[in-house]
Structure formats: C-alpha cells, structure tokens
Design an enzyme around this catalytic site. Structure first.
Site, PDB file in Angstrom:
ATOM      1  CG  ASP A 119      38.999  71.415  36.099  1.00 17.59           C
ATOM      2  OD1 ASP A 119      38.505  71.537  34.957  1.00 17.59           O
ATOM      3  OD2 ASP A 119      40.185  71.090  36.280  1.00 17.59           O
ATOM      4  CG  ASP A 162      36.419  55.453  39.655  1.00 14.55           C
ATOM      5  OD1 ASP A 162      35.817  55.159  40.706  1.00 14.55           O
ATOM      6  OD2 ASP A 162      36.080  56.403  38.926  1.00 14.55           O
ATOM      7  CG  ASP A 183      43.949  65.499  40.391  1.00 16.68           C
ATOM      8  OD1 ASP A 183      42.795  65.237  40.787  1.00 16.68           O
ATOM      9  OD2 ASP A 183      44.182  66.162  39.357  1.00 16.68           O
ATOM     10  CG  ASP A 228      49.870  64.335  40.240  1.00 16.53           C
ATOM     11  OD1 ASP A 228      48.642  64.207  40.167  1.00 16.53           O
ATOM     12  OD2 ASP A 228      50.484  65.295  39.740  1.00 16.53           O
TER      13      ASP A 228
END
Length: 561
Positions: free
Chosen positions: A278, A130, A185, A187
């Site tokens: 989540d 995004d 994610d 990282d």
C-alpha cells in the site's frame, strides 16, 4: 584563587558545591578524568540519544502543522475536505475483499460489503480468496447466497498465494469492471454510505485515492487493544491530517480506501516486492502528480489483534515493509522535483523504523553510561541527558494524548491511565521490529503473515457468555518467537539497572529504566505464556460451569424432596 576560596566555603554545603561547580570554568578539575572506555560508551550513547531526540522533535513538528492548518473550533471529524462537485451519472465501482484463512470474519465482511448503498448495475464486489482452510467453503457459500439474492458479487479463489495480498488484488483487477476500486480487509466493516460519501471527490480528475479513518470494534477488549487504538489514533489524526493539509505525501493504509483505477495502472500496478504494498503504490502514484484525499469523518470499523504475538507480528511486518519501501522508493523521491518539505517528510516517514535498533543499543548502553555519568556529576545529567530524553520520550506522550483530546474532547483524560503501557509497549516492540528492520536492510524476503481476527462479538452472541481477554475460540494462535526469551532476559537485565539506579539515588534514571523493565519483561512473558493462560482460563471456566450445573441439579433434587 577565588574559586579555591569558594570551594572551601561550600565544603559542608552540597547546594553551594552544586552552584559553585556550575559557575566554575572547569567544574571537573580534580574530580573526573575521561578515558577511552568512557568515550567508547558515551559517543554512541549521545549520538543515538540526539537522533532519537530529533525524531521526537519531528513529532512535535507534525503536531504544530496539524494545529496551524486546522480550522478553529472544529474537531478533526468536522474539518474535512469538500468534493469539487457531484457526479450526475455515478461511475462504476469495484469492491475488492482480499482474504486468507479468516474463518471467523469472512462471512461478516461479505455481509457488510453487500449492505453498501450504491446502484447494483454500477457495482461489482470481488471476494479474492487465497484460503487453504475451511474459510474457502464458508466464503464461497456466503457469496453464492448473496448472489442468489441479486447482489453483484463474485468469488475468485487462487490455488497459489503468489504475491500474497498484492498478487490477489492485481489478479482481481484483471476481471474488475469499475473505474474506481474500493478495498477492505477481512476484519473491516465499511459503513453503508461509504461510496456515497467518497465517490464525488473523484470529480477532481487529479484525485487518485480517498482514505478513510479506522475505528475499532474491540477497542475496550483489553489493555492491549486500548494501547493499539491510541497508537493508531495518533497516526490517523496528527500524521495524516498534517501531511494532507500541507501537501506532503501520505500513504494508503491498505484498506478502507478507494482508488482511481487509472492511477493504479499508471503507477505500475500492485507490486509484491515489499510487505507494505500500500505504501509502495502510494508513493509511486504521488510521484506522478496524483492527489490523495483523507476523510477522517468517515469511520470504518475494524478489529484489533487481541494477542501479543499477533500484534508483534503485525508491527514487524509494517516495520520491515516500510524500510523495504524506503530502500526502493526513497532515492526516487529525493531525485524528484518535489518540494524540499515533501522530500524531508518522506525521508522521516520511510526511515522512522530505524529508531528500533537504535533504541536497543541505547538501552544496552544506558547502564554503563549511567555509571560514567554518575562519576562525572549528576548535574551534567540534569542539563544534558534529561533534555534529550525528554525530547525523545515526552513527545510520545504529547503526540498520543493530544490525538485523544482531539478525537474525544469529553473523555480523553481516561487515556492517561494507558500512557505508561504505551511507552512500555513501544520499548517491548524494539526486538522484533529491529529483527524485521535488519531483514529488510539485508534484502531478505519473507512471507506476508496476515494478522488473524476472531469476530469476538459474534462469538459472544453464539456462546451466550462474555468473551474476555483470556477466552475466545482460536485456531490461528501465533507461536511465541525465540525473541520472546531474549525479551525476558533484557527485562531481567534492566531490573538490575533499576536497582542500581535506586541504590545510587539516581531516581530520574530509575523511572526511565523502569519502562524498559515493563516493556521487555511484559511483552516477553505475555508472548511466552498467553496460550497457556487462555487454556487455563478455559479450563477454569469449564470447571466453574460444571460446578454451577451440579449445584442447580442438587437444588432441584432438594426441592423435590
């Protein structure tokens, strides 16, 4: 009459006065008379203190469940669930990598995902981007490069950010081919054998999720990352293991896990009306009877926030999101036919962040309460206040130090040096997290603000110099919130309360209040000045490099002469 005679004998001896008051039916006769102002202060003071003590007792209970249900002589990374069987024909898996403006870590994430060992004909990797900055071009080029090498990877870019991360995951599912969906994610660096070690748990048709444990690339980067790592270790050791081994609900952590696709669909899919999508999906799935598996032995490397403002933003998002999930899901949980212990733990989990505004009120009441309690008698504080404070605060110490002992049995004692910072950091988060909690309670929706990461190890390799707490490339720096000024003001207020406590010889209270000084003053000042410290450090480093180069040049001239 005997009591009067005893008081006369003890008139010159404070120890005898103390003992006499304990055993006298009315130890405050003629000493203290309550009034309406005292009750106005002390009733909420003790109410909040009791609530926080109950939360502290809950931490002890989670530790009790953990130790009662663990296998003797096995560490958390040895005492793990075993799959019911093995797939004779491996199922198809989709790996989803959601990113938004992650120029420093996007390429690293894609490279690591492509290293996962699984038959390529049974795998597809989606980069769900995004981004609105140069991350988009970097990610697209990286995906094209690995696709040309034969990796089953595709790049999906949205021109809007509707639904934020939940929206990106939901849109990716529309094109996903896998029966199972792994999520990482930006990282996170999954191990190459991630799928090989998790996929067989799904031979049990009731299993919806396999969650793995987070570990940290930059754990030793600074005191802030050390504190964060210890805080998260407590969650991943005691809470997750205690909940999963006793049949209580526990939540997907948003990353480093793999879902059964049909469970996502049956639970209603990814919804973006909370900031912790989540936890929302986790409770909806478990209410339908799906089972979750936790594998603490499978470590997924990640990167912790290195700036105070980014850390506070992340914690506020988690605090607000979990309250939102509680308001949305908790009534459904309480009405369900789940066992009472499951409902009770869900209540504790989803309402725990209400403790932040309670801590602020308790902190503000501590000064007038200390004055009132002083006139009532310090022995009252010894027998009433101190046990409640111990239940509320010592449980934090036991919880987090205990988790370090479980994970690092040979090196856990070094964590003690961070214990005051852990307690102070918890205090320092109360203002921003309380603001987030109030926004959730008022139904105010807000943007999903992602936590920026910087791939510090890569920066060090590129620049050839150490990347420490005060020097790293950063275009995503978070500005200090106005709350930081209020934190500084509260820090000054508590500095005076500590002075008053010491002046009145109330040393135990002074020690307790010093944590509020360190927490509020420390987080406030760091939030306000961290950006300037980084710029000053960069300037000093540049000047030092220039002086060093000039000295080398002068030495070369000298040798030629």
């Amino acid at each position: 009459m005997p009591n009067h005679f005893a008081m006369m004998l003890a008139a010159e001896n404070p120890v005898l006065i103390f003992i006499t008051r304990i055993f006298t039916p009315d130890p405050f006769q003629g000493i203290y008379k309550p009034n309406s102002f005292d009750l106005f202060v002390l009733v909420p003071y003790f109410t909040i203190l009791i609530i926080l003590a109950i939360l502290g007792v809950h931490r002890y209970y989670m530790m009790y469940l953990y130790y009662r249900n663990r296998t003797p002589r096995l560490s958390p990374i040895q005492d793990v669930p075993v799959p019911l069987g093995k797939f004779s024909d491996l199922p198809r898996v989709t790996i989803q990598l959601p990113i938004f403006n992650e120029r420093y870590v996007a390429e690293r994430m894609i490279e690591e995902a492509c290293k996962i060992e699984y038959p390529s004909e049974r795998l597809d990797i989606q980069v769900l981007d995004d981004s609105t900055d140069e991350t988009a071009a970097l990610a697209r080029d990286c995906v094209e490069r690995y696709a040309a090498l034969g990796h089953p990877i595709t790049y999906l870019h949205r021109t809007n950010r509707e639904g934020y991360k939940a929206g990106a995951l939901a849109e990716g599912l529309l094109q996903a081919k896998g029966e199972f969906v792994a999520i990482f994610d930006a990282d996170f660096l999954p191990p190459a054998d991630f799928l090989a070690r998790t996929i067989d748990h799904f031979t049990d048709p009731k299993v919806a999720l396999v969650q793995t444990r987070w570990t940290y690339l930059n754990r030793h980067f600074s005191w802030l990352t050390e504190v964060q790592a210890i805080l998260l270790d407590g969650h991943f050791v005691y809470e997750h293991i205690a909940r999963t081994k006793t049949g209580r609900f526990f939540n997907f952590n948003g990353t480093a896990g793999i879902w059964r696709r049909v469970a996502i669909d049956q639970a209603g899919g990814w919804e973006h009306d909370t900031l912790t999508e989540d936890a929302d999906l986790s409770y909806r799935a478990q209410l339908l009877g799906w089972k979750f598996v936790y594998r603490p032995d499978i470590e997924c490397l990640s990167e912790l926030p290195v700036e105070m403002n980014a850390f506070k933003t992340q914690q506020a998002r988690w605090a607000k999101g979990l309250i939102q999930v509680g308001m949305k899901i908790l009534p459904r949980v309480l009405r369900s036919d789940a066992p009472r212990h499951v409902k009770t733990e869900a209540f504790y989990h989803m309402t725990a962040n209400l403790s932040y505004p309670l801590m602020i009120v308790l902190a503000l009441l501590s000064f007038p309460a200390m004055i009132i309690r002083f006139y009532q008698g310090w022995f009252q504080m010894l027998y009433i206040d101190l046990p409640l404070m111990a239940a509320a605060t010592l449980s934090v110490s036991a919880f987090y130090m205990g988790s370090q002992r479980e994970l690092f049995p040979d090196d856990w004692k070094r964590s003690f040096r961070y214990l005051p910072l852990i307690l102070a950091t918890g205090v320092g988060l109360t203002l921003t997290n309380s603001w987030a909690v109030f926004e959730a309670l008022m139904g105010k929706q807000s943007e999903f603000v992602r936590t920026p990461k910087y791939s510090l190890e890569a920066q060090r390799n590129q620049t050839g110099r150490s990347v420490g707490p005060r020097f790293f490339r950063n275009v995503y720096r978070k500005r200090a919130h106005w709350v930081a000024m209020l934190e500084v003001a509260l820090g000054v207020y508590f500095l005076y309360t500590v002075y008053f406590a010491i002046a009145s010889a109330n040393y135990a209270t002074a020690f307790f209040l010093s944590l509020f000084v360190l927490g509020y003053l420390g987080t406030g000042l760091i939030s306000l000045f961290q950006g300037r410290w980084d710029r000053w450090s960069e300037a000093v480093t540049s000047v030092a490099a220039s002086i060093q180069n000039a000295a080398r040049f002068a030495l070369r001239l000298f040798h030629r002469a």
